[in-house]
Write a protein that holds these residues in place. Structure first.
Motif, PDB file in Angstrom:
ATOM      1  N   VAL A 184       3.200  -1.189   4.076  1.00 60.40           N
ATOM      2  CA  VAL A 184       2.806   0.186   3.762  1.00 60.40           C
ATOM      3  C   VAL A 184       4.073   1.009   3.568  1.00 60.40           C
ATOM      4  O   VAL A 184       4.992   0.952   4.400  1.00 60.40           O
ATOM      5  CB  VAL A 184       1.956   0.801   4.890  1.00 60.40           C
ATOM      6  CG1 VAL A 184       1.578   2.242   4.549  1.00 60.40           C
ATOM      7  CG2 VAL A 184       0.704  -0.032   5.141  1.00 60.40           C
ATOM      8  N   LEU A 187      -6.678  -2.251  -1.397  1.00 60.32           N
ATOM      9  CA  LEU A 187      -5.553  -3.120  -1.043  1.00 60.32           C
ATOM     10  C   LEU A 187      -5.906  -4.008   0.146  1.00 60.32           C
ATOM     11  O   LEU A 187      -5.604  -5.211   0.152  1.00 60.32           O
ATOM     12  CB  LEU A 187      -4.334  -2.270  -0.691  1.00 60.32           C
ATOM     13  CG  LEU A 187      -3.510  -1.580  -1.788  1.00 60.32           C
ATOM     14  CD1 LEU A 187      -2.937  -2.590  -2.761  1.00 60.32           C
ATOM     15  CD2 LEU A 187      -4.248  -0.494  -2.501  1.00 60.32           C
ATOM     16  N   ARG A 188      -6.539  -3.418   1.133  1.00 62.22           N
ATOM     17  CA  ARG A 188      -6.806  -4.162   2.367  1.00 62.22           C
ATOM     18  C   ARG A 188      -7.881  -5.226   2.167  1.00 62.22           C
ATOM     19  O   ARG A 188      -7.790  -6.318   2.742  1.00 62.22           O
ATOM     20  CB  ARG A 188      -7.179  -3.181   3.475  1.00 62.22           C
ATOM     21  CG  ARG A 188      -6.018  -2.233   3.746  1.00 62.22           C
ATOM     22  CD  ARG A 188      -6.216  -1.286   4.904  1.00 62.22           C
ATOM     23  NE  ARG A 188      -5.040  -0.430   5.042  1.00 62.22           N
ATOM     24  CZ  ARG A 188      -4.838   0.417   6.038  1.00 62.22           C
ATOM     25  NH1 ARG A 188      -5.744   0.524   6.997  1.00 62.22           N
ATOM     26  NH2 ARG A 188      -3.742   1.154   6.084  1.00 62.22           N
ATOM     27  N   TYR A 211       1.916  -8.033   3.857  1.00 61.75           N
ATOM     28  CA  TYR A 211       1.353  -6.704   3.606  1.00 61.75           C
ATOM     29  C   TYR A 211       2.356  -5.676   4.104  1.00 61.75           C
ATOM     30  O   TYR A 211       2.948  -5.828   5.181  1.00 61.75           O
ATOM     31  CB  TYR A 211       0.028  -6.540   4.351  1.00 61.75           C
ATOM     32  CG  TYR A 211      -0.816  -5.381   3.880  1.00 61.75           C
ATOM     33  CD1 TYR A 211      -1.848  -5.567   2.977  1.00 61.75           C
ATOM     34  CD2 TYR A 211      -0.581  -4.075   4.342  1.00 61.75           C
ATOM     35  CE1 TYR A 211      -2.638  -4.513   2.542  1.00 61.75           C
ATOM     36  CE2 TYR A 211      -1.353  -3.012   3.898  1.00 61.75           C
ATOM     37  CZ  TYR A 211      -2.389  -3.233   3.006  1.00 61.75           C
ATOM     38  OH  TYR A 211      -3.163  -2.173   2.570  1.00 61.75           O
ATOM     39  N   GLU A 218       0.842  -1.199   0.000  1.00 62.97           N
ATOM     40  CA  GLU A 218       0.000   0.000   0.000  1.00 62.97           C
ATOM     41  C   GLU A 218       0.873   1.244   0.000  1.00 62.97           C
ATOM     42  O   GLU A 218       1.813   1.364   0.797  1.00 62.97           O
ATOM     43  CB  GLU A 218      -0.892   0.000   1.244  1.00 62.97           C
ATOM     44  CG  GLU A 218      -1.710   1.260   1.432  1.00 62.97           C
ATOM     45  CD  GLU A 218      -2.399   1.317   2.792  1.00 62.97           C
ATOM     46  OE1 GLU A 218      -2.581   2.441   3.315  1.00 62.97           O
ATOM     47  OE2 GLU A 218      -2.734   0.256   3.339  1.00 62.97           O
ATOM     48  N   GLN A 220      -7.100   3.023  -0.028  1.00 66.30           N
ATOM     49  CA  GLN A 220      -6.438   1.941   0.696  1.00 66.30           C
ATOM     50  C   GLN A 220      -7.363   0.743   0.911  1.00 66.30           C
ATOM     51  O   GLN A 220      -6.897  -0.404   1.020  1.00 66.30           O
ATOM     52  CB  GLN A 220      -5.946   2.447   2.056  1.00 66.30           C
ATOM     53  CG  GLN A 220      -7.055   2.947   2.967  1.00 66.30           C
ATOM     54  CD  GLN A 220      -6.525   3.477   4.293  1.00 66.30           C
ATOM     55  OE1 GLN A 220      -5.348   3.397   4.574  1.00 66.30           O
ATOM     56  NE2 GLN A 220      -7.410   4.010   5.113  1.00 66.30           N
TER      57      GLN A 220
END
Length: 346
Positions: free
Chosen positions: A314, A298-299, A312, A286, A295
């Motif tokens: 960021v 992506l989540r 995952y 992300e 966002q």
């Protein structure tokens, strides 16, 4: 189709990132060079729809990705092939991996025969989902301008649903306005879908224009899917200017391409569904200040993944395209290179 191979050194790396632009031919984005400079070769390629998004039927684009995957393995000799899915490439790459693993498609959304089980698609060894949306249909449904009351008269608009009209509510937007706004957006999408289906039924496959497609409230209100982006801007610049310009997302389409890419009810290209059908290694990245993709895309994609090997990350402060952000670009490249090296070496 065309492609460009960027090698990290004098000898090929063991692993390769295959970067496919859905309907573009951008072979020298900063991302490819940044990744290859950190040790992993990148093959940046186009599909048969290069520079012609208006014609792109994504089910057919999967045949091209399959050809590039075989070429990378059999001709170039790479041991491991990872799909690099930045932005719209992510959704298409996830769709490819799904259909290469468990092919279910037997036709295109307009009804033309296309049996992917007969195409011999080879799965990649992993997927990086980088600043990517869940689907083009969903992105457009949140961005299309619902103030347009008739496709034949784009200047006839409902001022109370025009984000850029002074008479409409201003940001931050309340729940009641957003509910009405989103419902009107989806109603417009479905009007265009009905039009595209009529065209197909009549045998009229020529392109048509979709005016005003850049009016997502989250561009103006940073409390919607909050991240580090600046209000009043999007990855293309001023959303108001892009909304009125003759360019932008989904501005021209054939009926077949509309059903494949943009129709909420017909498009099968959906990363949330795709990652639930594959079990290859998955890395979702992300961008912390993404000014294009919310966002939530992506989540939700990560949450739906079935792979046991999933990560995952960021990248704080990173915009969608990393323009003027060399540190963010280097951080992204470093993250995806380390991920590949940890699995199959460099």
């Amino acid at each position: 189709m065309s492609g460009l191979l960027l090698q990290a050194g004098e000898r090929p790396s063991c692993s390769l990132y295959l970067f496919v632009r859905p309907a573009g031919a951008w072979h020298l984005l900063p991302l490819e060079d940044a990744i290859s400079s950190q040790g992993i070769d990148v093959l940046a390629v186009s599909t048969r729809f290069a520079r012609n998004e208006a014609l792109a039927v994504f089910e057919r684009a999967l045949l091209d990705i399959g050809a590039w995957t075989r070429f990378a393995r059999e001709t170039l000799g790479y041991r491991s092939i990872f799909l690099l899915g930045w932005s719209g490439s992510g959704t298409l790459s996830a769709f490819y991996q799904e259909q290469a693993t468990r092919p279910t498609i037997a036709d295109t959304p307009d009804g033309a025969r296309l049996v992917l089980a007969e195409a011999g698609l080879e799965p990649a060894d992993g997927l990086v989902f980088l600043g990517a949306h869940a689907s083009r249909a969903r992105m457009l449904a949140d961005a299309i301008d619902p103030s347009v009351m008739s496709e034949g008269d784009p200047d006839g608009r409902d001022p109370m649903l025009d984000l850029y009209d002074r008479r409409a509510p201003a940001a931050p937007f309340d729940t009641a306005f957003l509910t009405r706004y989103r419902a009107a957006q989806r109603a417009r999408i479905r009007r265009i879908t009905a039009f595209a289906r009529r065209r197909i039924g009549e045998g009229r496959l020529d392109p048509f224009i979709i005016p005003r497609t850049m009016a997502d409230p989250h561009f103006l209100d940073t409390m919607i899917d909050p991240n580090g982006r600046a209000p009043g801007r999007c990855w293309l610049g001023s959303p108001r200017a892009i909304n009125e310009a003759p360019s932008g997302i989904a501005r021209v389409s054939t009926p077949e391409a509309w059903l494949s890419q943009w129709s909420l009810d017909d498009s099968r290209v959906d990363a949330v569904r795709s990652v639930g059908a594959i079990d290859c290694p998955l890395f979702v990245v992300e961008n912390g200040a993404d000014d294009a993709v919310p966002q939530a895309h992506l989540r939700e994609t990560f949450a739906a993944a079935r792979s046991k090997d999933r990560q995952y990350a960021v990248i704080p402060g990173a915009s969608h395209s990393y323009a003027g952000q060399p540190d963010a670009l280097a951080a992204v490249a470093g993250a995806v290179c380390r991920w590949a090296e940890e699995r199959h070496g460099s």
